[in-house]
Scaffold this motif. Structure first.
Motif, PDB file in Angstrom:
ATOM      1  N   GLU A 267       0.818  -1.207   0.000  1.00  0.00           N
ATOM      2  CA  GLU A 267       0.000   0.000   0.000  1.00  0.00           C
ATOM      3  C   GLU A 267       0.855   1.261   0.000  1.00  0.00           C
ATOM      4  OE1 GLU A 267      -3.238   2.251   2.871  1.00  0.00           O
ATOM      5  OE2 GLU A 267      -2.627   0.186   3.294  1.00  0.00           O
ATOM      6  N   GLU A 268       1.950   1.253   0.794  1.00  0.00           N
ATOM      7  CA  GLU A 268       2.754   2.459   0.897  1.00  0.00           C
ATOM      8  C   GLU A 268       3.373   2.839  -0.443  1.00  0.00           C
ATOM      9  OE1 GLU A 268       3.901   5.597   3.462  1.00  0.00           O
ATOM     10  OE2 GLU A 268       2.403   4.017   3.474  1.00  0.00           O
ATOM     11  N   HIS A 269       3.681   1.831  -1.245  1.00  0.00           N
ATOM     12  CA  HIS A 269       4.206   2.074  -2.591  1.00  0.00           C
ATOM     13  C   HIS A 269       3.240   2.945  -3.387  1.00  0.00           C
ATOM     14  CE1 HIS A 269       5.706   1.082  -6.638  1.00  0.00           C
ATOM     15  NE2 HIS A 269       4.473   0.754  -6.944  1.00  0.00           N
ATOM     16  N   TYR A 270       1.969   2.590  -3.368  1.00  0.00           N
ATOM     17  CA  TYR A 270       0.976   3.336  -4.141  1.00  0.00           C
ATOM     18  C   TYR A 270       0.636   4.662  -3.468  1.00  0.00           C
ATOM     19  CZ  TYR A 270       0.638  -1.005  -6.684  1.00  0.00           C
ATOM     20  OH  TYR A 270       0.951  -2.110  -7.430  1.00  0.00           O
ATOM     21  N   ASN A 271       0.707   4.702  -2.143  1.00  0.00           N
ATOM     22  CA  ASN A 271       0.477   5.968  -1.455  1.00  0.00           C
ATOM     23  C   ASN A 271       1.520   7.008  -1.841  1.00  0.00           C
ATOM     24  OD1 ASN A 271      -1.761   5.013  -0.105  1.00  0.00           O
ATOM     25  ND2 ASN A 271      -0.636   4.449   1.746  1.00  0.00           N
ATOM     26  N   LEU A 272       2.771   6.597  -1.903  1.00  0.00           N
ATOM     27  CA  LEU A 272       3.840   7.553  -2.165  1.00  0.00           C
ATOM     28  C   LEU A 272       3.845   8.020  -3.621  1.00  0.00           C
ATOM     29  CD1 LEU A 272       6.794   6.164  -0.026  1.00  0.00           C
ATOM     30  CD2 LEU A 272       5.282   8.073   0.456  1.00  0.00           C
ATOM     31  N   ILE A 273       3.601   7.126  -4.554  1.00  0.00           N
ATOM     32  CA  ILE A 273       3.590   7.559  -5.947  1.00  0.00           C
ATOM     33  C   ILE A 273       2.373   8.455  -6.187  1.00  0.00           C
ATOM     34  CG2 ILE A 273       2.291   5.618  -6.926  1.00  0.00           C
ATOM     35  CD1 ILE A 273       5.349   7.419  -8.455  1.00  0.00           C
ATOM     36  N   SER A 274       1.277   8.188  -5.474  1.00  0.00           N
ATOM     37  CA  SER A 274       0.109   9.058  -5.557  1.00  0.00           C
ATOM     38  C   SER A 274       0.434  10.439  -4.992  1.00  0.00           C
ATOM     39  CB  SER A 274      -1.061   8.442  -4.782  1.00  0.00           C
ATOM     40  OG  SER A 274      -2.160   9.325  -4.746  1.00  0.00           O
ATOM     41  N   ALA A 275       1.181  10.458  -3.875  1.00  0.00           N
ATOM     42  CA  ALA A 275       1.557  11.741  -3.274  1.00  0.00           C
ATOM     43  C   ALA A 275       2.433  12.551  -4.222  1.00  0.00           C
ATOM     44  CB  ALA A 275       2.292  11.494  -1.956  1.00  0.00           C
ATOM     45  N   LEU A 276       3.343  11.887  -4.912  1.00  0.00           N
ATOM     46  CA  LEU A 276       4.198  12.578  -5.873  1.00  0.00           C
ATOM     47  C   LEU A 276       3.367  13.168  -7.013  1.00  0.00           C
ATOM     48  CD1 LEU A 276       6.914  13.367  -7.156  1.00  0.00           C
ATOM     49  CD2 LEU A 276       7.012  11.067  -8.135  1.00  0.00           C
ATOM     50  N   HIS A 277       2.506  12.349  -7.580  1.00  0.00           N
ATOM     51  CA  HIS A 277       1.698  12.772  -8.725  1.00  0.00           C
ATOM     52  C   HIS A 277       0.800  13.962  -8.350  1.00  0.00           C
ATOM     53  CE1 HIS A 277      -0.210  11.343 -12.670  1.00  0.00           C
ATOM     54  NE2 HIS A 277      -0.837  12.464 -12.349  1.00  0.00           N
ATOM     55  N   LYS A 278       0.154  13.854  -7.211  1.00  0.00           N
ATOM     56  CA  LYS A 278      -0.804  14.898  -6.826  1.00  0.00           C
ATOM     57  C   LYS A 278      -0.093  16.172  -6.378  1.00  0.00           C
ATOM     58  CE  LYS A 278      -4.394  11.539  -5.890  1.00  0.00           C
ATOM     59  NZ  LYS A 278      -5.119  10.730  -4.888  1.00  0.00           N
ATOM     60  N   SER A 279       1.120  16.041  -5.833  1.00  0.00           N
ATOM     61  CA  SER A 279       1.890  17.238  -5.485  1.00  0.00           C
ATOM     62  C   SER A 279       2.306  17.990  -6.739  1.00  0.00           C
ATOM     63  CB  SER A 279       3.126  16.851  -4.668  1.00  0.00           C
ATOM     64  OG  SER A 279       2.766  16.259  -3.442  1.00  0.00           O
ATOM     65  N   MET A 280       2.728  17.262  -7.768  1.00  0.00           N
ATOM     66  CA  MET A 280       3.065  17.921  -9.032  1.00  0.00           C
ATOM     67  C   MET A 280       1.831  18.557  -9.652  1.00  0.00           C
ATOM     68  SD  MET A 280       5.905  15.508 -10.932  1.00  0.00           S
ATOM     69  CE  MET A 280       4.796  14.124 -11.154  1.00  0.00           C
ATOM     70  N   ARG A 281       0.714  17.841  -9.605  1.00  0.00           N
ATOM     71  CA  ARG A 281      -0.523  18.375 -10.180  1.00  0.00           C
ATOM     72  C   ARG A 281      -0.938  19.667  -9.491  1.00  0.00           C
ATOM     73  NH1 ARG A 281      -4.907  14.005 -10.161  1.00  0.00           N
ATOM     74  NH2 ARG A 281      -3.922  13.403 -12.140  1.00  0.00           N
ATOM     75  N   ASN A 282      -0.604  19.774  -8.202  1.00  0.00           N
ATOM     76  CA  ASN A 282      -0.976  20.962  -7.438  1.00  0.00           C
ATOM     77  C   ASN A 282       0.102  22.044  -7.478  1.00  0.00           C
ATOM     78  OD1 ASN A 282      -3.124  22.049  -5.831  1.00  0.00           O
ATOM     79  ND2 ASN A 282      -1.782  21.920  -4.033  1.00  0.00           N
ATOM     80  N   CYS A 283       1.050  21.906  -8.415  1.00  0.00           N
ATOM     81  CA  CYS A 283       2.099  22.912  -8.608  1.00  0.00           C
ATOM     82  C   CYS A 283       2.925  23.129  -7.335  1.00  0.00           C
ATOM     83  CB  CYS A 283       1.508  24.246  -9.069  1.00  0.00           C
ATOM     84  SG  CYS A 283       0.578  24.128 -10.605  1.00  0.00           S
ATOM     85  N   ASP A 284       3.240  22.033  -6.623  1.00  0.00           N
ATOM     86  CA  ASP A 284       3.981  22.126  -5.371  1.00  0.00           C
ATOM     87  C   ASP A 284       5.299  21.358  -5.507  1.00  0.00           C
ATOM     88  OD1 ASP A 284       4.961  22.136  -2.801  1.00  0.00           O
ATOM     89  OD2 ASP A 284       3.037  21.676  -1.861  1.00  0.00           O
ATOM     90  N   PRO A 285       6.341  21.994  -6.069  1.00  0.00           N
ATOM     91  CA  PRO A 285       7.596  21.272  -6.294  1.00  0.00           C
ATOM     92  C   PRO A 285       8.279  20.847  -5.000  1.00  0.00           C
ATOM     93  CG  PRO A 285       7.876  23.613  -6.735  1.00  0.00           C
ATOM     94  CD  PRO A 285       6.420  23.392  -6.534  1.00  0.00           C
ATOM     95  N   ASP A 286       8.086  21.592  -3.901  1.00  0.00           N
ATOM     96  CA  ASP A 286       8.719  21.208  -2.635  1.00  0.00           C
ATOM     97  C   ASP A 286       8.192  19.861  -2.149  1.00  0.00           C
ATOM     98  OD1 ASP A 286      10.248  23.634  -2.353  1.00  0.00           O
ATOM     99  OD2 ASP A 286       8.348  24.635  -1.934  1.00  0.00           O
ATOM    100  N   ALA A 287       6.867  19.735  -2.137  1.00  0.00           N
ATOM    101  CA  ALA A 287       6.279  18.457  -1.723  1.00  0.00           C
ATOM    102  C   ALA A 287       6.656  17.347  -2.707  1.00  0.00           C
ATOM    103  CB  ALA A 287       4.760  18.591  -1.628  1.00  0.00           C
TER     104      ALA A 287
END
Length: 462
Positions: A267-287
């Protein structure tokens, strides 16, 4: 906490001093060598070759062993499988290294093989890293393979098509050995902990949840998995009763990285890749960079991340920035060339760029809408005007009639309907005004207006 309690051995064994850490290694070389399987029943992995009814299993059961090439990554059992085959077929087994041997040694072994054959004994010659032999060395095997004096099994991590002479390769059957799965490695590690050959008389306590961590770290390599297990046990905490405890902290120190909170298939694998994708989508390069670092430092495959960036470039940026996709593909290539840790900055560059690029999901919406129509209207005919007409009969049926070659027109487009009749008014690509997609919006409006014979309004729509 559940523990694996292992090795209920003789008390008072050579466990070391009470309350200390570390234990003396068991005699007989590395753990991977001490536990090398001697039969197919002990062998782990490669079920696509050795499972019931599979080709290599059938050849073994029929005792019809041809000369073979085992092609696969390190640590998947190429040498072990060759040794098992030799034992099973009652052949003399010669383990031959392409790194340390030359033509002289090859000829000496071939002469011995011919003598063995005279006494009815087959000789199986295993050549590790056969791709390291030059053409002359490989050719030295050829006449003996052709005459059946030896059964040759070569092991290589390189593509045999490029690294092995065509004449020799044509006389060998190539079997592709795959990386061991995490489940395979967990099974292997569990067996190692239960085997009395592993750590002598020591009794080892280890949380079962640590085995998948070692398996994930080994990344398909059985030798790495067993070596890591051995290192963890040798550095474990020795209790007053002589037992050894391997803790999360001990394993983390042995691995040299914090992998314990990251399961590459869980699960953590998919949680982290989701966090990366959604952070980029939200224009948040730091996250985005933080989540990137979390994955890379936990051992995630950088090519997996790069593939997701390529998807993001089209799904979330699209034609708002036409350079996003080439940059993401370049990041993938850089990861392939460099590997970790060098490619971490290549991925960081792509992640930051994509995080700050203008946004458009118009391509995603276009395809999903078109897919829905395609799946529900499968029988829509191709308009006659854009059908191919390679035969006279097709011309008689008016295939291609009225087709206008767009390049021959001043506008570089023709007033033709290319969608099926029932879908001619559908609009799939609806560009935004973000970034460069605003230009695409204007061009599309002009194209539609010309094809329909209408005018473009002030909003840029036709």
């Amino acid at each position: 906490m559940n523990q694996l309690s292992l090795f209920d051995m003789n008390p008072g064994g050579s466990a070391g001093q009470n309350g200390g850490t570390g234990m003396a290694p068991a005699a007989g070389g590395p753990l991977a060598d001490r536990l090398r399987p001697a039969s197919l029943e002990e062998y782990v992995g490669q079920q696509h070759l050795l499972g019931p009814g599979k080709i290599l299993r059938q050849l073994l059961e029929r005792d019809q062993i041809p000369s073979m090439i085992f092609w696969g990554p390190p640590g998947v059992g190429k040498t072990t499988l060759a040794s098992i085959i030799a034992n099973r077929t009652r052949s003399a087994f010669v383990n031959f290294s392409a790194v340390t041997s030359g033509i002289k040694e090859i000829k000496e072994i071939m002469l011995q093989a011919q003598e063995n054959r005279a006494y009815g004994i087959r000789t199986l010659v295993f050549v590790d890293e056969i791709h390291r032999f030059n053409k002359a060395q490989q050719d030295a095997f050829l006449p003996y393979v052709e005459r059946g004096s030896i059964t040759l099994i070569g092991a290589t991590t390189e593509n045999p098509s490029f690294e092995i002479n065509a004449a020799l390769l044509s006389r060998c059957k190539v079997f592709v050995l795959k990386e061991l799965t995490e489940e395979d490695l967990v099974e292997l590690l569990s067996r190692a902990l239960a085997d009395r050959r592993s750590f002598g008389s020591a009794r080892v306590h280890m949380d079962p949840s640590l085995l998948p961590v070692i398996a994930a770290f080994a990344d398909g390599d059985a030798r790495t998995a067993l070596n890591t297990l051995e290192m963890a046990v040798l550095n474990g905490e020795i209790a007053s009763d002589g037992s050894v405890a391997v803790t999360h902290e001990t394993l983390e120190q042995c691995l040299g990285k914090k992998t314990l909170l990251y399961d590459k298939k869980g699960e953590e694998h998919y949680n982290l890749i989701s966090a990366l994708h959604k952070s980029m989508r939200n224009c948040d390069p730091d996250a985005a960079v933080y989540w990137l670092a979390r994955m890379l430092e936990a051992g995630e495959d950088p090519l997996f991340i790069a593939r997701r960036l390529i998807r993001f470039a089209s799904e979330d940026v699209g034609l708002a920035d036409p350079q996003a996709l080439p940059l993401a593909v370049a990041a993938y290539q850089a990861c392939h060339f460099n590997g970790m840790p060098e490619c971490n900055l290549n991925l960081t560059q792509a992640v930051v760029y994509l995080s700050l690029a203008p946004r458009s999901n118009a391509l995603y919406r276009a395809y999903e809408t078109a897919k829905a129509d395609a799946m529900t209207r499968l029988n829509q005919p191709v308009p006659l005007v854009i059908r191919n007409a390679p035969t006279g009969l097709m011309e008689e049926l008016r295939y291609g009639e009225g087709y206008v070659y767009a390049h021959d027109t001043r506008e570089k487009m023709a007033r033709m309907t290319c969608l099926p009749e029932d879908l001619k008014d559908r609009r799939y690509y609806l560009p935004t005004e973000e970034g460069a997609e605003g230009i695409q919006r204007q061009r599309l409006a002009q194209s539609r207006a010309f094809r329909l014979g209408t005018k473009v309004d002030e909003t840029g729509d036709s």
